[in-house]
Design a protein around this motif. Sequence first.
Motif, PDB file in Angstrom:
ATOM      1  N   SER A  52       0.826  -1.206   0.000  1.00 32.72           N
ATOM      2  CA  SER A  52       0.000   0.000   0.000  1.00 32.72           C
ATOM      3  C   SER A  52       0.859   1.254   0.000  1.00 32.72           C
ATOM      4  N   LEU A  53       1.899   1.277   0.807  1.00 34.06           N
ATOM      5  CA  LEU A  53       2.787   2.431   0.847  1.00 34.06           C
ATOM      6  C   LEU A  53       3.548   2.572  -0.462  1.00 34.06           C
ATOM      7  N   ASP A  54       3.895   1.452  -1.092  1.00 37.81           N
ATOM      8  CA  ASP A  54       4.571   1.514  -2.385  1.00 37.81           C
ATOM      9  C   ASP A  54       3.683   2.161  -3.446  1.00 37.81           C
ATOM     10  N   LYS A  55       2.376   1.939  -3.346  1.00 36.00           N
ATOM     11  CA  LYS A  55       1.443   2.522  -4.316  1.00 36.00           C
ATOM     12  C   LYS A  55       1.388   4.033  -4.208  1.00 36.00           C
ATOM     13  N   ILE A  56       1.713   4.567  -3.035  1.00 34.00           N
ATOM     14  CA  ILE A  56       1.725   6.020  -2.851  1.00 34.00           C
ATOM     15  C   ILE A  56       2.828   6.634  -3.698  1.00 34.00           C
ATOM     16  N   GLY A  57       3.943   5.946  -3.757  1.00 33.44           N
ATOM     17  CA  GLY A  57       5.055   6.363  -4.601  1.00 33.44           C
ATOM     18  C   GLY A  57       5.523   7.774  -4.339  1.00 33.44           C
ATOM     19  N   ASN A  58       5.537   8.572  -5.393  1.00 29.64           N
ATOM     20  CA  ASN A  58       6.050   9.941  -5.325  1.00 29.64           C
ATOM     21  C   ASN A  58       5.131  10.900  -4.586  1.00 29.64           C
ATOM     22  N   HIS A  59       3.966  10.431  -4.183  1.00 32.07           N
ATOM     23  CA  HIS A  59       2.996  11.293  -3.517  1.00 32.07           C
ATOM     24  C   HIS A  59       3.093  11.230  -1.994  1.00 32.07           C
ATOM     25  N   VAL A  60       4.119  10.582  -1.488  1.00 28.13           N
ATOM     26  CA  VAL A  60       4.217  10.391  -0.044  1.00 28.13           C
ATOM     27  C   VAL A  60       4.273  11.723   0.701  1.00 28.13           C
ATOM     28  N   ASP A  61       4.898  12.737   0.119  1.00 25.40           N
ATOM     29  CA  ASP A  61       4.959  14.046   0.784  1.00 25.40           C
ATOM     30  C   ASP A  61       3.561  14.638   0.964  1.00 25.40           C
ATOM     31  N   VAL A  62       2.738  14.496  -0.047  1.00 25.55           N
ATOM     32  CA  VAL A  62       1.366  15.004   0.029  1.00 25.55           C
ATOM     33  C   VAL A  62       0.569  14.208   1.053  1.00 25.55           C
ATOM     34  N   VAL A  63       0.728  12.890   1.033  1.00 23.94           N
ATOM     35  CA  VAL A  63      -0.001  12.025   1.966  1.00 23.94           C
ATOM     36  C   VAL A  63       0.389  12.356   3.399  1.00 23.94           C
ATOM     37  N   SER A 100       1.550  15.154   4.547  1.00 23.43           N
ATOM     38  CA  SER A 100       1.008  16.476   4.869  1.00 23.43           C
ATOM     39  C   SER A 100      -0.468  16.396   5.248  1.00 23.43           C
ATOM     40  N   VAL A 101      -1.241  15.650   4.492  1.00 21.28           N
ATOM     41  CA  VAL A 101      -2.670  15.499   4.779  1.00 21.28           C
ATOM     42  C   VAL A 101      -2.874  14.777   6.108  1.00 21.28           C
ATOM     43  N   LEU A 102      -2.090  13.739   6.341  1.00 21.85           N
ATOM     44  CA  LEU A 102      -2.222  12.991   7.597  1.00 21.85           C
ATOM     45  C   LEU A 102      -1.833  13.849   8.802  1.00 21.85           C
ATOM     46  N   LEU A 103      -0.820  14.685   8.650  1.00 19.64           N
ATOM     47  CA  LEU A 103      -0.419  15.573   9.741  1.00 19.64           C
ATOM     48  C   LEU A 103      -1.549  16.544  10.077  1.00 19.64           C
ATOM     49  N   LYS A 104      -2.223  17.059   9.061  1.00 20.85           N
ATOM     50  CA  LYS A 104      -3.361  17.956   9.301  1.00 20.85           C
ATOM     51  C   LYS A 104      -4.497  17.205   9.983  1.00 20.85           C
ATOM     52  N   ASP A 162     -12.713  14.884  14.630  1.00 15.11           N
ATOM     53  CA  ASP A 162     -13.175  13.497  14.652  1.00 15.11           C
ATOM     54  C   ASP A 162     -12.093  12.596  15.263  1.00 15.11           C
ATOM     55  N   PRO A 163     -12.360  11.993  16.419  1.00  7.53           N
ATOM     56  CA  PRO A 163     -11.349  11.161  17.074  1.00  7.53           C
ATOM     57  C   PRO A 163     -10.961   9.927  16.268  1.00  7.53           C
ATOM     58  N   VAL A 164     -11.876   9.381  15.493  1.00  8.22           N
ATOM     59  CA  VAL A 164     -11.554   8.212  14.669  1.00  8.22           C
ATOM     60  C   VAL A 164     -10.579   8.606  13.561  1.00  8.22           C
ATOM     61  N   LEU A 165     -10.806   9.765  12.969  1.00  6.64           N
ATOM     62  CA  LEU A 165      -9.900  10.259  11.932  1.00  6.64           C
ATOM     63  C   LEU A 165      -8.514  10.525  12.512  1.00  6.64           C
ATOM     64  N   ARG A 166      -8.466  11.153  13.696  1.00  2.53           N
ATOM     65  CA  ARG A 166      -7.170  11.413  14.346  1.00  2.53           C
ATOM     66  C   ARG A 166      -6.426  10.117  14.615  1.00  2.53           C
ATOM     67  N   GLN A 167      -7.133   9.111  15.120  1.00  3.51           N
ATOM     68  CA  GLN A 167      -6.494   7.825  15.410  1.00  3.51           C
ATOM     69  C   GLN A 167      -5.990   7.162  14.128  1.00  3.51           C
ATOM     70  N   SER A 168      -6.788   7.204  13.089  1.00  2.00           N
ATOM     71  CA  SER A 168      -6.380   6.610  11.812  1.00  2.00           C
ATOM     72  C   SER A 168      -5.170   7.334  11.235  1.00  2.00           C
ATOM     73  N   ALA A 169      -5.170   8.650  11.346  1.00  2.56           N
ATOM     74  CA  ALA A 169      -4.038   9.432  10.852  1.00  2.56           C
ATOM     75  C   ALA A 169      -2.767   9.083  11.619  1.00  2.56           C
ATOM     76  N   ALA A 170      -2.870   8.973  12.937  1.00  2.00           N
ATOM     77  CA  ALA A 170      -1.705   8.633  13.752  1.00  2.00           C
ATOM     78  C   ALA A 170      -1.183   7.245  13.395  1.00  2.00           C
TER      79      ALA A 170
END
Length: 70
Positions: free
Chosen positions: A11-22, A24-28, A34-42
């Motif tokens: 799954s992480l390999d599929k992100i490829g060159n977009h890892v910086d964007v991913v 950034s979005v997860l950090l936000k 939403d606590p479920v979203l925060r937990q998933s992001a972490a």
Amino acid sequence: MTTTGKEKSVSLDKIGNHVDVVVSVLLKALSDNDPVLRQSAATSLGQVGGSHADVVVPALLKALLDNFYG
């Protein structure tokens, strides 16, 4: 459904060159209302690996001290 280490790696390999964007979005998402979203992001940030550890680790440590998590 449990994801295996191999599936996570693929799954992480599929992100490829977009890892910086991913990352950034997860950090936000760490500060979302939403606590479920925060937990998933972490969880997802923990799986990104060492390539972004300089940004991810401090953000995760800060999230631990956040009132959202306490």
